[in-house]
Write an enzyme that holds these catalytic residues in place. Sequence first.
Site, PDB file in Angstrom:
ATOM      1  N   ASP A 139      77.480 -28.163 -47.952  1.00 32.82           N
ATOM      2  CA  ASP A 139      76.247 -27.393 -48.123  1.00 32.82           C
ATOM      3  C   ASP A 139      76.136 -26.894 -49.567  1.00 32.82           C
ATOM      4  O   ASP A 139      75.080 -27.008 -50.203  1.00 32.82           O
ATOM      5  CB  ASP A 139      76.248 -26.219 -47.141  1.00 32.82           C
ATOM      6  CG  ASP A 139      75.062 -25.298 -47.341  1.00 32.82           C
ATOM      7  OD1 ASP A 139      73.922 -25.731 -47.067  1.00 32.82           O
ATOM      8  OD2 ASP A 139      75.257 -24.148 -47.768  1.00 32.82           O
TER       9      ASP A 139
ATOM     10  N   GLU B 250      76.175 -33.884 -44.106  1.00 30.43           N
ATOM     11  CA  GLU B 250      76.549 -32.795 -45.011  1.00 30.43           C
ATOM     12  C   GLU B 250      78.071 -32.711 -45.146  1.00 30.43           C
ATOM     13  O   GLU B 250      78.594 -32.478 -46.244  1.00 30.43           O
ATOM     14  CB  GLU B 250      75.985 -31.476 -44.500  1.00 30.43           C
ATOM     15  CG  GLU B 250      75.953 -30.374 -45.536  1.00 30.43           C
ATOM     16  CD  GLU B 250      75.013 -29.263 -45.165  1.00 30.43           C
ATOM     17  OE1 GLU B 250      74.148 -28.917 -46.001  1.00 30.43           O
ATOM     18  OE2 GLU B 250      75.120 -28.712 -44.042  1.00 30.43           O
TER      19      GLU B 250
END
Length: 250
Positions: free
Chosen positions: A63, A134
């Site tokens: 992230d 991610e």
Amino acid sequence: MAPNTPIAIDAARREHLEQLWQQLGLSSPLPLKDHELAQLNAALTHTSSGLHSHHEQLEFLGDAVLRLAATEFIASTQPQLPVGERSALRAQLVSDEWLAQLGEQIGIARWWQIGAMASGDGAGHATLRAELSEALIGAIYAIGGLQAVQAWLTPYWQPTSAAVLADPHRGNSKSALQEWSQGQALGLPAYDTREVSRRHGDPRRFHCRVSLADLLAEGWGGSRREAEQHAARNALRLLQERPKGNTAPH
């Protein structure tokens, strides 16, 4: 950042992961080292699998890396953009929707390890693709650094960036609708958003109806924000179809 606790990776899984690495076009030489394979394997192993070494820590890392890499991509490709528009563009380049699309493009389902219940929940697969994509970004950063992440993501960001910049609303239809309504002294649009499905990852989990004076539009989405954005986008589309003099700005 290391995954939880490395697990033994058999020869078949090792070969499978190295096929992925090669497909992604990453520069680190094959064969991958054991700790690199452990990172990659953890990134593609969802918590629903019940396996001890899973994606969560790498998703957290990914992230932060994703936002930094996107920021640098925008700075190098769109240096003329003001800060506000950079933020709007970056929001699209790091969104869960974009991550899910990335996962679909690379065929991440061929490499993931997920639980039986998650496997049977087709509506939730978009969420799985976003989460593991991610985490994969986190693993690529741990193996090859930020440059490897940027080199990998740039070809995927380029068409998305072009599409967002071609959109006069920069992907934020709610903001555009509000600006138009205030300019017309009509007050603020009213959003009525309701959860109509309890299935996590359902792309039609939320329904939104937006009203403004004599205008009414609706939209669906996997989140409240997405449903409201779709409703606002449909409202703007209706305004653009009206006779000149009462239309939304282009």
